[in-house]
Design a protein around this motif. Structure first.
Motif, PDB file in Angstrom:
ATOM      1  N   UNK A 218      -4.606   9.797   8.611  1.00  0.00           N
ATOM      2  CA  UNK A 218      -4.226   9.413   7.252  1.00  0.00           C
ATOM      3  C   UNK A 218      -3.078   8.417   7.233  1.00  0.00           C
ATOM      4  N   UNK A 219      -2.404   8.220   8.364  1.00  0.00           N
ATOM      5  CA  UNK A 219      -1.353   7.210   8.468  1.00  0.00           C
ATOM      6  C   UNK A 219      -1.564   6.433   9.755  1.00  0.00           C
ATOM      7  N   UNK A 220      -1.150   5.161   9.743  1.00  0.00           N
ATOM      8  CA  UNK A 220      -1.217   4.346  10.960  1.00  0.00           C
ATOM      9  C   UNK A 220      -0.169   3.254  10.897  1.00  0.00           C
ATOM     10  N   UNK A 221       0.239   2.817  12.073  1.00  0.00           N
ATOM     11  CA  UNK A 221       1.208   1.724  12.185  1.00  0.00           C
ATOM     12  C   UNK A 221       0.763   0.778  13.284  1.00  0.00           C
ATOM     13  N   UNK A 222       0.698  -0.511  12.942  1.00  0.00           N
ATOM     14  CA  UNK A 222       0.402  -1.565  13.909  1.00  0.00           C
ATOM     15  C   UNK A 222       1.715  -2.253  14.250  1.00  0.00           C
ATOM     16  N   UNK A 223       2.122  -2.157  15.501  1.00  0.00           N
ATOM     17  CA  UNK A 223       3.420  -2.668  15.949  1.00  0.00           C
ATOM     18  C   UNK A 223       3.202  -3.959  16.736  1.00  0.00           C
ATOM     19  N   UNK A 224       3.834  -5.052  16.265  1.00  0.00           N
ATOM     20  CA  UNK A 224       3.704  -6.362  16.906  1.00  0.00           C
ATOM     21  C   UNK A 224       4.945  -6.744  17.704  1.00  0.00           C
ATOM     22  N   UNK A 225       5.989  -5.941  17.659  1.00  0.00           N
ATOM     23  CA  UNK A 225       7.236  -6.263  18.354  1.00  0.00           C
ATOM     24  C   UNK A 225       8.397  -6.212  17.394  1.00  0.00           C
ATOM     25  N   UNK A 226       8.732  -7.365  16.797  1.00  0.00           N
ATOM     26  CA  UNK A 226       9.807  -7.406  15.809  1.00  0.00           C
ATOM     27  C   UNK A 226       9.339  -6.930  14.439  1.00  0.00           C
ATOM     28  N   UNK A 227       8.031  -6.851  14.250  1.00  0.00           N
ATOM     29  CA  UNK A 227       7.483  -6.430  12.952  1.00  0.00           C
ATOM     30  C   UNK A 227       6.402  -5.388  13.166  1.00  0.00           C
ATOM     31  N   UNK A 228       6.343  -4.444  12.250  1.00  0.00           N
ATOM     32  CA  UNK A 228       5.258  -3.468  12.246  1.00  0.00           C
ATOM     33  C   UNK A 228       4.735  -3.324  10.828  1.00  0.00           C
ATOM     34  N   UNK A 229       3.453  -3.026  10.707  1.00  0.00           N
ATOM     35  CA  UNK A 229       2.809  -2.835   9.414  1.00  0.00           C
ATOM     36  C   UNK A 229       2.250  -1.424   9.365  1.00  0.00           C
ATOM     37  N   UNK A 230       2.660  -0.667   8.353  1.00  0.00           N
ATOM     38  CA  UNK A 230       2.260   0.727   8.238  1.00  0.00           C
ATOM     39  C   UNK A 230       1.359   0.942   7.035  1.00  0.00           C
ATOM     40  N   UNK A 231       0.446   1.912   7.169  1.00  0.00           N
ATOM     41  CA  UNK A 231      -0.534   2.211   6.131  1.00  0.00           C
ATOM     42  C   UNK A 231      -0.618   3.718   5.908  1.00  0.00           C
ATOM     43  N   UNK A 232      -0.868   4.080   4.646  1.00  0.00           N
ATOM     44  CA  UNK A 232      -1.145   5.467   4.293  1.00  0.00           C
ATOM     45  C   UNK A 232      -2.441   5.528   3.510  1.00  0.00           C
ATOM     46  N   UNK A 234      -4.414   6.845   0.661  1.00  0.00           N
ATOM     47  CA  UNK A 234      -4.112   7.436  -0.640  1.00  0.00           C
ATOM     48  C   UNK A 234      -5.232   7.116  -1.621  1.00  0.00           C
ATOM     49  N   UNK A 235      -5.747   8.144  -2.288  1.00  0.00           N
ATOM     50  CA  UNK A 235      -6.728   7.975  -3.363  1.00  0.00           C
ATOM     51  C   UNK A 235      -7.922   7.121  -2.936  1.00  0.00           C
ATOM     52  N   UNK A 236      -8.413   7.358  -1.741  1.00  0.00           N
ATOM     53  CA  UNK A 236      -9.619   6.688  -1.282  1.00  0.00           C
ATOM     54  C   UNK A 236      -9.421   5.348  -0.625  1.00  0.00           C
ATOM     55  N   UNK A 237      -8.176   4.844  -0.562  1.00  0.00           N
ATOM     56  CA  UNK A 237      -7.910   3.554   0.061  1.00  0.00           C
ATOM     57  C   UNK A 237      -6.632   3.598   0.874  1.00  0.00           C
ATOM     58  N   UNK A 238      -6.235   2.434   1.420  1.00  0.00           N
ATOM     59  CA  UNK A 238      -5.060   2.350   2.273  1.00  0.00           C
ATOM     60  C   UNK A 238      -3.976   1.511   1.602  1.00  0.00           C
ATOM     61  N   UNK A 239      -2.768   2.055   1.580  1.00  0.00           N
ATOM     62  CA  UNK A 239      -1.622   1.409   0.950  1.00  0.00           C
ATOM     63  C   UNK A 239      -0.668   0.946   2.038  1.00  0.00           C
ATOM     64  N   UNK A 240      -0.305  -0.321   1.998  1.00  0.00           N
ATOM     65  CA  UNK A 240       0.670  -0.888   2.928  1.00  0.00           C
ATOM     66  C   UNK A 240       2.058  -0.469   2.457  1.00  0.00           C
ATOM     67  N   UNK A 241       2.685   0.447   3.184  1.00  0.00           N
ATOM     68  CA  UNK A 241       3.940   1.037   2.713  1.00  0.00           C
ATOM     69  C   UNK A 241       5.149   0.148   2.945  1.00  0.00           C
ATOM     70  N   UNK A 242       4.990  -0.935   3.716  1.00  0.00           N
ATOM     71  CA  UNK A 242       6.110  -1.867   3.906  1.00  0.00           C
ATOM     72  C   UNK A 242       5.704  -3.289   3.506  1.00  0.00           C
ATOM     73  N   UNK A 243       4.881  -3.389   2.488  1.00  0.00           N
ATOM     74  CA  UNK A 243       4.385  -4.686   2.022  1.00  0.00           C
ATOM     75  C   UNK A 243       5.487  -5.489   1.349  1.00  0.00           C
ATOM     76  N   UNK A 244       5.380  -6.813   1.481  1.00  0.00           N
ATOM     77  CA  UNK A 244       6.283  -7.724   0.779  1.00  0.00           C
ATOM     78  C   UNK A 244       5.637  -8.288  -0.489  1.00  0.00           C
ATOM     79  N   UNK A 245       4.452  -7.808  -0.827  1.00  0.00           N
ATOM     80  CA  UNK A 245       3.732  -8.329  -1.986  1.00  0.00           C
ATOM     81  C   UNK A 245       4.406  -7.908  -3.286  1.00  0.00           C
ATOM     82  N   UNK A 246       4.202  -8.726  -4.307  1.00  0.00           N
ATOM     83  CA  UNK A 246       4.739  -8.408  -5.628  1.00  0.00           C
ATOM     84  C   UNK A 246       4.131  -7.106  -6.136  1.00  0.00           C
ATOM     85  N   UNK A 247       4.885  -6.410  -6.977  1.00  0.00           N
ATOM     86  CA  UNK A 247       4.399  -5.165  -7.551  1.00  0.00           C
ATOM     87  C   UNK A 247       3.077  -5.399  -8.281  1.00  0.00           C
ATOM     88  N   UNK A 248       2.078  -4.582  -7.956  1.00  0.00           N
ATOM     89  CA  UNK A 248       0.768  -4.735  -8.573  1.00  0.00           C
ATOM     90  C   UNK A 248      -0.088  -5.817  -7.951  1.00  0.00           C
TER      91      UNK A 248
END
Length: 341
Positions: A218-232, A234-248
């Motif tokens: 239910x959770x995963x993290x892709x680690x590239x070195x200086x940056x990692x991208x994590x996902x959870x 939730x509600x049938x899909x995956x949410x990027x918990x450290x996203x830089x995208x605008x709200x919504x």
């Protein structure tokens, strides 16, 4: 015993006269009534009754069924910054598919794919890498801030068209600081681009029922070195918990596909002196497909930089459930992928 009702002589005479008139009418040469539907010969089926329904068509970047005609523009791949300086990223929520790739210093950059839907604006737009030769599909156009001369030469040699600052629709956002202020009006750009043909599927698409059961994740993290991208999940899909995208405006991933890739040296250094890596999206490697809160282990293969991505398990072909997918190109040697229930 039931008795029949008694008829008077006048009633009997009337019945005889009615029967006679019916007999004369049947022998008459006058207008005939059309044969009843019960006795008429069956009619031939009409064209609409015999024509098979049209075969369904599907979006190449999501595998979802498409109604209506394909867009007249090609796939538009936009290179988007993926550091904290890019916040807030604009337009990711409209992408069909996103590929995250390694750049210098252990950070990452995004290749956001647009076809079924094109947002008004996207950004911050950043530069291309030679890695993009294996990522960008045939016929697509790249929107970028440019590239180093050696990269431009290789991109041109691969026959990939691209747009940058100075082309119509690419502009500087005055409320932001350079180099994180280059944006593109993709809606306007798409109107000027013409596709020669509809693109092929980017991934081997299928349905959730096609997937092997896999294990819980239910959770995963892709680690590239200086940056990692994590996902959870939730509600049938995956949410990027450290996203830089605008709200919504975050990318709504139905699946996350991790491909472990070989990384080489692009042959030059960036302005800060870091060697520029080059992802080699060809050959084969390990794959992890996250969908529905579970993970399926497999392998990926790609015949050359322009070949299609193929996936498999020990049981045979592996397909990706139709939907919107975030692809993580994690270095096999220096990167890491972790996940948990």
């Amino acid at each position: 015993m039931r008795h029949r009702p008694h008829r008077s002589p006048s009633q009997a005479l009337a019945a005889v006269l009615v029967a006679g008139s019916l007999l004369l009418a049947g022998c008459s040469g006058g207008d005939e009534e059309p044969a009843s539907s019960e006795t008429a010969a069956p009619s031939e089926p009409t064209a609409s009754e015999t024509t098979e329904p049209p075969e369904p068509t599907y979006w190449p970047l999501t595998g979802l069924e498409r109604t209506g005609k394909a867009p007249k523009h090609p796939v538009i791949v936009t290179k988007v910054d993926n550091t904290s300086s890019s916040a807030p990223q604009v337009g990711l929520g409209s992408a069909d598919l996103v590929v995250e790739e390694l750049v210098e210093g252990g950070y990452t950059r995004l290749a956001a794919f647009y076809y079924s839907k094109v947002p008004a604006s996207i950004g911050p737009v950043r530069s291309m890498r030679a890695s993009d030769i294996g990522i960008v599909p045939d016929g697509a156009t790249v929107v970028t801030s440019g590239a180093a001369p050696i990269t431009v030469k290789r991109i041109n040699g691969a026959g990939i068209p691209w747009l940058t600052e100075g082309d119509a629709g690419v502009y500087r956002e005055t409320s932001r600081s350079a180099p994180y202020n280059l944006f593109a009006r993709l809606g306007d750009i798409a109107k000027r681009l013409k596709a020669e043909e509809e693109p092929p599927p980017y991934l081997p698409w299928g349905t959730p029922s096609d997937l092997p059961r896999g294990g819980k994740a239910r959770t995963l993290t892709a680690d590239f070195g200086a940056h990692s991208t994590s996902w959870q999940f939730q509600k049938g899909g995956y949410v990027n918990t450290d996203s830089y995208a605008a709200q919504g405006d975050q990318f709504p991933a139905d699946s996350v596909l991790v491909l472990r890739v070989r990384v080489g040296d692009a042959g030059y250094r960036d302005p800060a002196g870091y060697p520029v890596p080059e992802t080699k999206l060809e050959g084969k490697g390990a794959a992890l497909l996250f969908h529905g809160g579970r993970v399926v282990r497999g392998t990926w293969s790609k015949d050359g930089l322009k070949g299609p991505i193929e996936l498999s398990t020990k049981q045979g072909e592996l397909t990706v459930p139709a939907g919107r997918v975030w692809v993580e190109l994690v270095p096999a040697a220096t990167g890491n992928v972790t996940f948990a229930k």
